[in-house]
Design an enzyme around this catalytic site. Structure first.
Site, PDB file in Angstrom:
ATOM      1  CD  GLU A  13     -10.390 -21.495  -9.567  1.00 48.49           C
ATOM      2  OE1 GLU A  13      -9.663 -22.846  -9.838  1.00 48.49           O
ATOM      3  OE2 GLU A  13     -11.314 -21.658  -8.792  1.00 48.49           O
ATOM      4  CE1 TYR A  44     -10.073 -18.933  -6.941  1.00 44.92           C
ATOM      5  CE2 TYR A  44     -11.768 -16.947  -7.157  1.00 44.92           C
ATOM      6  CZ  TYR A  44     -11.107 -18.155  -7.668  1.00 44.92           C
ATOM      7  OH  TYR A  44     -11.946 -18.996  -8.463  1.00 44.92           O
TER       8      TYR A  44
END
Lengths: 292, 388
Positions: free
Chosen positions: B196, B108
């Site tokens: 993100e 991530y």
């Protein structure tokens, strides 16, 4: 006593000649606030509402020695106005402007640290020490001088709370709107500390809402300081759906963070009296004070 | 303002990030053709502005072009309900058809505004494809955060710290550091609030790929980022909410049956809360704001009544800047035009309350007046329970 402003506080209005600023400056003057000057670039030398207008805050500070500035400028000029006030030596800045980009506010807050200035807002109705000075846009007549301090992230909900307190026979020492944006100046815990040492204040009403961690920080502060005065809190947004911004830029439950339930639980653990019916803020404060 | 995955990936690609080969399909036929061109297996990814697509069945894998066509027809033209959407879901008008990637590991990588620390934050995690908040709570040791500010940007050494934390191969760390630093610059330049890349993938052929991306821009900054407004997808917004925005109103649809019209966001939330407190269900959040006009109030009341679930309306005004008489005139204009068929409870307080009340009374319309906030809520809840 009161906190932050009193009858002697000298106040500057940034953006004075604008429509909204003119309207509210007039109301502040009627309330008895000691406005001493205004700033609008390009309008220096004019007189507006009987006040001298300057091109820069620096000039206004030199000529009229204001201690506090209230800002009414467009959103994209908001952060600059805050920085200008701080750089000119103003130690308390109240920014009414709504809609300042959040990155601008991060920049402005870094700037404030450098100059040791405090900010109230942005996106706030301002603050008022009833009977002394109103540096904001709230309806002055609903307030009464007294012993309850108020700290709130909201506008009209604060008026509602003040109205209830006044109706219950309780006046206010100072009512402060800290602003509804994600990044604001002084927060709950910093104002709680000011009310702690203010002799006039006997109780504090805190009005929070969903989003961010300001209420949790306040709870941690109250616990750590064994706060000596009764504190009541109402936290708006128990019914708020996650992921939706409810009017205020800062009122949003994001990634499971910032729910009203969480805030209420933390405040309750810290000994705060929780008001679960927002129509009973005045009544419950009166009960709490008479019970002591 | 959220943008779609494919739009976010366009930005990433321009910034030099590698993304899997992909194209948009608006029909099942097109999905089949793209699957053939890209080579199967492919992922079919519903382009909706909400997270939680995977779990909700909005991301499907097809191993043949025929399967791609069949699966695409199940998504396109339908509404996708995820954990993050309202109960009616969001319309799926486009699919991103993307070559499936064989991976060694997934990570991530995110950039965000951290409200508590009043700084920007770069976050990486050694595990990807998961909800980062949940992971922060359950496995904090897998996550590294570095704070930075918009004036200085993310420093090279900070990006390096994050790269080494991910334990990527040396050449991919070098690439990651360059890309992340640029990405932080982009974040600041374009006024993002959240960015993100999840998952960020170390592929079997040793490349670093952005496989899914999400970007949210600051609505307050759109005035100085005019090119971004073209990216707004209005089809993803609730019709009533969209209409409200045009009039400067803050309206959010909820699932209850008591419509609320309030001035101020805090009071509007408190009005929903008090309805719930007395056992009722709010149908909406509606803040008419401070600088409202009579026309906007009129529109607000119209929107409130346009929700067929609404059986009772509650108008709660604490006049400050907003004058009660202005609100009353706006409400009467709509109520008169639409031949009001549902009970309306009104609570007015503050600026010009007497004039406001008089306007409502003289309209001859069936308003129920409440003397205060609590009585207003009680009355509205009571009326919402009566059979129509």
């Amino acid at each position: 006593m009161s906190i932050l402003v009193d009858r002697n506080t000298r106040v500057l209005v940034q953006g004075l000649t604008g429509k909204e600023a003119t309207f509210h400056a007039q109301k502040m003057l009627e309330y008895g606030t000691r406005l001493v000057a205004g700033v609008t670039p390009g309008k220096g030398g004019q007189v507006h509402l009987g006040l001298p207008v300057f091109n820069t805050v620096e000039e206004a500070v030199r000529a009229e020695e204001p201690e506090v500035s209230i800002i009414f400028v467009p959103p994209l000029a908001g952060a600059e106005a805050i920085m200008e006030a701080a750089a000119a030596g103003i130690k308390l800045i109240i920014c009414i402007t709504e809609g300042i980009p959040v990155l601008d506010m991060l920049r402005a807050k870094n700037w404030l640290k450098r100059y040791g200035a405090s900010l109230i807002g942005p996106n706030t109705p301002g603050l008022i020490s009833p009977g002394q000075s109103k540096v904001g846009i709230m309806p002055g007549h609903i307030h009464r001088p007294g012993s309850v301090g108020i700290i709130s992230r909201s506008g009209t909900l604060t008026y509602e709370a003040v109205h209830q307190l006044t109706a219950a026979g309780l006046g206010q020492s100072t009512a402060v709107g800290i602003g509804g944006d994600p990044v604001v100046g002084l927060k709950f815990f910093e104002l709680l500390e000011m009310f702690r040492v203010d002799e006039q204040t006997r109780a504090v009403v805190l009005i929070g809402e969903i989003g961010g961690k300001a209420e949790e920080e306040a709870a941690a502060y109250l616990k750590a300081s064994s706060y000596p005065k009764p504190v009541l809190a109402y936290v708006a947004g128990l019914t708020a759906p996650p992921g939706k911004r409810l009017g205020h830029a800062g009122a949003i439950i994001e990634g499971g963070q910032g729910s009203a339930r969480e805030k209420i639980d933390r405040l309750q653990e810290a000994g705060v009296k929780i008001v679960d019916n927002p129509a009973r803020i005045g009544q419950m404060t009166a009960e709490l004070l008479s019970g002591r | 303002m959220l943008i779609h995955e494919f739009q976010a990936k366009n930005f990433l690609q321009r910034l030099g990030w590698k993304i899997p080969p992909a194209a948009l399909a608006e029909s099942a036929e097109e999905a089949r053709r793209l699957a053939l061109e890209l080579g199967c297996p492919v992922m079919l990814k519903a382009q909706v502005l909400a997270g939680g697509r995977g779990k909700a069945g909005g991301i499907l894998k097809a191993t043949t072009p025929e399967e791609a066509e069949r699966l695409a027809s199940r998504l396109l033209g339908h509404r996708l309900v995820t954990a993050q959407t309202a109960s009616q879901g969001l319309p799926v008008a486009r699919l991103l058809v993307e070559r499936a990637i064989n991976l060694k590991k997934e990570y991530y990588c995110g950039l965000a505004v951290d409200r508590k620390n009043e700084a920007l934050v770069a976050i990486v995690s050694r595990q990807g494809g998961l909800n980062i908040e949940e992971l922060s709570a359950s496995r904090p040791e897998l996550i590294k955060k570095i704070f930075f500010n918009p004036d200085e940007g993310l420093k090279q050494f900070q990006a390096r710290q994050l790269g080494y934390f991910l334990e990527l191969p040396e050449d991919l760390i070098k690439e990651f550091v360059v890309r992340l630093k640029q990405l932080a610059g982009f974040f600041i330049e374009k006024d993002l609030k959240l960015l993100e890349i999840n998952p960020l993938v170390w592929s079997e052929d040793d490349r670093l790929l952005a496989v899914d991306a999400r970007m949210e821009f600051d609505d307050c900054s759109l005035a100085r980022q005019p090119e971004l407004t073209a990216l707004r997808d209005e089809s993803q917004e609730n019709e009533l909410e969209k209409e409200a925005r045009k009039f400067g109103l803050n309206y959010i649809k909820m699932d209850g049956n008591i419509g609320c019209l309030v001035n101020g966001a805090g009071l509007a939330m408190a009005t929903m809360d008090i309805i719930k407190h007395f056992g009722g269900q709010p149908a909406n959040f509606l803040d008419i704001g401070g600088g409202v006009t009579e026309q906007a109030v009129s529109k607000a009341f119209e929107l409130l009544l346009a929700d067929s679930q609404v059986v009772t309306a509650l108008i709660n005004i604490f006049g400050g800047i907003v004058r009660c008489d202005l609100v009353a005139r706006g409400v009467v204009a709509t109520a008169g035009r639409l031949s009001l068929d549902r009970p309306v409870v009104v609570r007015l307080e503050g600026t010009n309350v007497t004039e406001g009340r008089k306007i409502l009374e003289e309209s001859g319309l069936p308003f129920t007046f409440a003397r205060d906030f609590e009585q207003a809520a009680r009355l509205a809840v009571e009326l919402s329970r009566q059979p129509r």
